[in-house]
Design an enzyme around this catalytic site. Structure first.
Site, PDB file in Angstrom:
ATOM      1  N   THR A  71       0.826  -1.218   0.000  1.00 49.89           N
ATOM      2  CA  THR A  71       0.000   0.000   0.000  1.00 49.89           C
ATOM      3  C   THR A  71       0.861   1.270   0.000  1.00 49.89           C
ATOM      4  O   THR A  71       1.873   1.330   0.682  1.00 49.89           O
ATOM      5  CB  THR A  71      -0.901   0.011   1.242  1.00 49.89           C
ATOM      6  OG1 THR A  71      -1.748  -1.136   1.175  1.00 49.89           O
ATOM      7  CG2 THR A  71      -1.748   1.261   1.338  1.00 49.89           C
ATOM      8  N   GLU A  92      -6.956  -5.794   3.966  1.00 53.83           N
ATOM      9  CA  GLU A  92      -7.086  -7.088   3.278  1.00 53.83           C
ATOM     10  C   GLU A  92      -8.217  -7.049   2.249  1.00 53.83           C
ATOM     11  O   GLU A  92      -8.924  -8.030   2.061  1.00 53.83           O
ATOM     12  CB  GLU A  92      -7.313  -8.216   4.289  1.00 53.83           C
ATOM     13  CG  GLU A  92      -6.060  -8.682   5.007  1.00 53.83           C
ATOM     14  CD  GLU A  92      -5.086  -9.427   4.099  1.00 53.83           C
ATOM     15  OE1 GLU A  92      -5.507  -9.871   3.021  1.00 53.83           O
ATOM     16  OE2 GLU A  92      -3.903  -9.535   4.460  1.00 53.83           O
ATOM     17  N   GLY A  98       2.700  -2.274   8.515  1.00 56.47           N
ATOM     18  CA  GLY A  98       2.822  -2.823   9.861  1.00 56.47           C
ATOM     19  C   GLY A  98       4.266  -3.221  10.150  1.00 56.47           C
ATOM     20  O   GLY A  98       4.920  -3.844   9.319  1.00 56.47           O
TER      21      GLY A  98
END
Lengths: 695, 695
Positions: free
Chosen positions: A166, A453, A205
């Protein structure tokens, strides 16, 4: 340390509490007596599935470890929270961990460890899932022999990985990312760059503080030509010093709505050179002459296939949704049994769970927990068969079916979970707004699952596309082989509503209703698409103008239908061992179907139902909620997470909600301190001088 | 101070930003060009209502004050947040404040000041509303001449007040509270006590740190006899020292889901003696012989009447819902115009607001903002007429009507607002999950509105009761005088669906549909109640078993109908001055009605609609969303709060979302710091030793 300090604080405050001692007696036992018919051990085994013994072992480990304590985590700073979550993961790994070998043997295993972690908090599942799921799986799926060392280093936590797909400007449209990786044949390196602000890798993350490695996705250029998006495994922090590498900028994305245990970060590259072997080159390679080769010519299709192997992350979203909703409804139901308000019948005050309206709010949520759980079992089963074939056969019909089902499940599970947790929050009234109730944390965490997701609205389109493609095949006389869609036809005469009396609400009849509805919706979607071909020019416009109320409704209905079918397996399983338990869960199963109908009442219009026929469903729905309310405490007792995983003063097994609430409140450091900003109060008193005599 | 420091930090980071400069150009202007037909100044005036000029004056004050800054507030500690909110209220009061005289002159005035504060944050409206609304109003309503000094002290902020009704064990059932106030005739005092843990006053706004005064509600005992719940105005902290008084325990209720600017606290009393004059004795008195007297004999009824004057708090909930939803949809629409994703038509990438599905998600929310706003205007209008009569005539039909409408509005407004903000959050994808987007704060704050000032599920019953009582009156031939329910009858032959072609969707026809539906639902509710008399013994059981799907559905339908009617006044008002603007807002008005139908599709079954008839509604709904999408940016521009009130990097008027996001992120202190828990990472590396050769 902080935990010990806090425990002392709690103990001191409890010994020296300033509250009166007297509290009402718990009504949990009253409910437990009502629902004794439930065989709790059996129900737990069937609900948890075959992995239950190993999950129980991890649970007793967590139960014993003093590190797992939601109330002490609430008192930490942001940076301490990041550390604490990692500490908890490491602590769990001391007890049990996965390896490449174990993963090859059973690909579902890794996810059941996620289940254990997620029962405590989604942050734990996410932090470990990014590393062992997204990062490691990508190397497993897209790497070659030479990358095996990365895999082993990942499982043994020598490296911490992240997954940088992303960007600030691109989420759903991954083919449009802007990061570039230009191949330099003279050095056989790639030069990675972030050309614009929006090209910064975003929300990644573990990049904030933890990760030393990352899978970076970028537009690959070979000899000046764009060869499409590819994945590169690169070092972002030095292994020894943990300093961010020269040519890389890594930082934290800052404050979020929740999920404070995850150090989401951004990545910016400035002429960052990485060796050729960084390219995960299973599908595409650059040979020693500098020529690009690939087994899949079409760029977009290739990207789809490369990402198509990343199934685990989405399954973990389904399991997280189930666990969070289960935790929430456990809290809400136990609270509702203990909490009394108003008089009803011959009690002084009644449990709010005695009230039909309250049962109507909470019991359908319990049914949804079972439905999602059944869906999760279904996913595990499919995944174990299909995942080992993905690398060699990335375009199989089976994988396509798995994706289609998973997309629908992901949307349904997350939306059930979010709205259900919110209903639980509201059903606990003001008490539910306390952070010590745990419901805010659950809801705000599940919130992000709706988006990541795969955004729910985008994913539903994928399922819809699959169904409509299958129908098109059937036009050409090709038989539909999908095991969940064999019934598909648009040669549908007037559909009939078979549920005319309460005896007719059988499994077969209900399946028929679901199936007929799916055919009906598919037919209407196709008609709408055809109509739109006259109105719009481009295929995308035709498609986009058919989505609202047509394609996405179809996908949702399909997902709910398979969940209903899979839920039946739980019932069948119970029936083998205990008919009393099976009978009660059978009612919950029926309630699930009725709840699907009641939530999308257009179904009645599609079937041309009379008002009276719809009232039969509605009244049966109400009746089942009332009946099941009596068993609800024993049902949640059977499937509940540990008290310390719930992390809720309202949801504990002993029902001592008021003592626990007071304990939590009195252990905050500022509970009884004097106002530290008195000057402000004094200033405000001088503000307004009224003309009147009053001073 | 902190603001200045932060500004320097932001500036430094911005000058030294590590991000690339290049960003995509904003698409807001493209949309602004599309929607030029909207007369923004006019629309703003009509939307805001007659108070707009004075609200604009406060807005320009806020615009200039450097203290109002959401991003700096995000960096504060809990205690600093409490102080900051008070500071902001005090700051606003320097600009404008209410007095008892102003309130007597126009009782709506005080609430429009709340509007101003709430545009920035609900915490501000709440902190000031507890003091100037709940505390002060109670003295105005229930006190007598001798209490006037308290009122003036309150308006001039000599005292800070709170309102202690709710207890840990009692929220909705206020008649069941446990706190006692025993009259001691020998000293002419009351002795206040908290007999049990659950009797602690709980969640009391301002009690945590700020308040020195409180209205305490308690069971009053005179000569050993319970005389029901009464209100006492008592000192809880010393005016000079701000120490908690001897005999009182005051503390903070601790962490909450949100609303961190409000210092909710608890109160415990241990033989706390207060003088007789603490009793707010408008309805009940104890004479000099120690004899209890009251003008309302029935205890429960008396309590209902005493609380019945507290209307403002609930109206403020409606206004807070409107403002929060308006702020959220402003953010989501502006973001959707700027944010591009995928190609559609001939652009490189299209605004996500170009997509029909996205319009379908957001435009109905815009319609709901207008509906709630219209409802708020309606409440102001009724309130100004009725409030001045409440003290002398607390049982008027008009007051009853106001309560019935307000209960329905409160539920509808809060539920529109919560679900709408969540849709806005989701529609911004991952960006919406950033705290800097502001959507999490808005949603989590509105969450509490669903519960306080009357739990939504409980309130809907009150509206239902009023409607059903009116119908019972009509059985006895008494004419229904309620201006909003004149049409009520259950002598309803088969109802007919008049909306058979799109030309038939007129105001009158739609009103007829709403009215017929209300009659139908009322009739069904009465039938259900009658059926339940055979099944259950007690009236409460009969009632409770009729609520689900019957009474509460009726109340909701009634509320939406009046909102639709009131929304029409906005349209009519615009028509007088600008037909182009009126035409567009007229479409939004129609969309609101269609949206009500589509959200409760049982209406189609009740009217016996064909599938085709329902599709006409659905397709018209889609078409209106598509048409209105082009005007949506100009509509929100007209009614938007100040950028600094939105507090969102995504929602600003200039559309510079990426620059603002990067600014916010780079001004966090830990953005680029090195991991402070490296040891933990190193430890974890030693955890797992694989048997294989890899190290």
């Amino acid at each position: 340390m902080d935990v010990v300090a806090r425990r002392v604080n709690v103990l001191n405050n409890h010994l020296g509490t300033r509250f009166p001692e007297s509290v009402p007696t718990s009504s949990l036992e009253k409910y437990r007596a009502k629902g004794q018919k439930i065989n709790q051990l059996l129900l737990r085994q069937v609900f948890m599935g075959e992995f239950n013994p190993r999950m129980e072992s991890m649970r007793s480990f967590i139960e014993k470890s003093p590190l797992f304590d939601h109330y002490s985590i609430m008192l930490l700073t942001q940076q301490e929270k990041y550390a604490k979550v990692l500490e908890l993961i490491v602590e769990s790994m001391k007890h049990e961990y996965s390896t490449y070998q174990k993963d090859l043997k059973d690909p579902a295993y890794k996810m059941t460890i996620s289940e254990n972690l997620t029962e405590f908090d989604i942050s734990l599942g996410t932090r470990s899932g990014v590393h062992l799921g997204l990062y490691t799986d990508t190397i497993q799926n897209l790497g070659t022999k030479k990358h095996e060392d990365f895999i082993n280093r990942a499982y043994s936590i020598k490296d911490f990985g992240s997954f940088a797909l992303t960007e600030m400007g691109h989420g759903s449209n991954v083919a449009g990312i802007e990061t570039t990786a230009v191949y330099d044949h003279t050095t056989r390196e790639f030069i990675i760059n972030t050309p614009t602000k929006t090209a910064a890798k975003w929300w990644i993350g573990a990049v904030g503080k933890t990760a030393n490695m990352s899978i970076v996705w970028a537009q690959m250029y070979v000899a000046g030509e764009n060869k499409g998006v590819h994945a590169f495994v690169v070092e972002i922090r030095d292994y020894n010093t943990h300093e961010v590498k020269q040519g890389v900028i890594a930082g934290e994305c800052g404050q979020k709505i929740e999920l404070e245990g995850v150090d989401n970060g951004f990545l910016i590259f400035k002429n960052y050179r990485v060796p050729y072997d960084s390219l995960l080159d299973h599908f595409s390679q650059i040979n020693s002459e500098g020529k690009f080769k690939t087994t899949i010519k079409n760029k977009e299709k290739r990207l789809g296939i490369m990402l198509g192997g990343l199934i685990r992350g989405r399954i973990v979203v389904v399991l997280s949704s189930e666990i969070a909703l289960r935790n929430a409804v456990t809290i809400a139901l136990r609270f509702a049994a203990v909490r009394t308000q108003f008089a009803y019948g011959d009690s002084a005050e009644n449990s709010i769970l005695d009230y039909p309206l309250h049962r109507h709010r909470l019991i359908p949520i319990l049914a949804k927990v079972f439905a999602i759980r059944a869906g999760l079992m279904h996913l595990y089963k499919m995944f174990r068969v299909i995942y080992p074939t993905v690398r060699e056969n990335p375009e199989s019909a089976e994988l396509n079916e798995l994706h289609s089902i998973l997309s629908a499940y992901k949307c349904i599970a997350t939306s059930y979970s979010f709205t259900g947790i919110q209903e639980c929050r509201e059903s606990c009234g003001g008490m539910g707004f306390s952070a010590y109730a745990g419901l805010g944390r659950l809801r705000n965490t599940v919130d992000v699952l709706l988006t990541w997701e795969g955004d729910n609205n985008v994913l539903l389109q994928q399922t819809g596309k699959t169904i409509l493609k299958l129908i098109q095949k059937s036009f050409k006389g090709i038989q539909i082989e999908s095991p969940t869609l064999k019934f598909l036809t648009i040669n549908l005469e007037n559909i009939k509503w078979p549920l005319k009396t309460s005896e007719l609400f059988t499994y077969d009849n209900i399946c028929k209703v679901f199936e007929d509805r799916i055919c009906f919706l598919a037919k209407k979607a196709i008609e709408k698409l055809q109509k739109n071909t006259e109105k719009y020019n481009s295929p995308i416009e035709i498609w986009n103008n058919s989505l609202v109320n047509y394609v996405n409704t179809l996908s949702y209905a399909y997902g709910e239908y398979i969940l209903y079918r899979e839920f039946n397996l739980i019932f069948e399983n119970l029936k083998k061992s205990c008919s009393a338990t099976a009978e009660i869960i059978g009612k919950l199963h029926l309630l699930y179907a009725l709840d699907c109908f009641e939530r999308s009442q257009r179904i009645y219009i599609e079937f041309g139902c009379t008002y009276k026929e719809t009232i039969i469903v509605k009244d049966l729905h109400t009746q089942l909620c009332n009946e099941l309310g009596d068993y609800s405490i024993n049902i949640v007792d059977s499937i509940a997470s540990l008290d310390k995983c719930l992390g809720s003063v309202l949801g504990c097994k002993d029902g001592n909600i008021y003592e626990r609430l007071v304990n939590a409140v009195e252990s905050e450091k500022d509970v009884y301190t004097k106002t530290s900003w008195l000057e402000l109060i004094k200033t405000s008193r001088t503000l307004i001088e009224l003309p009147s005599k009053s001073s």
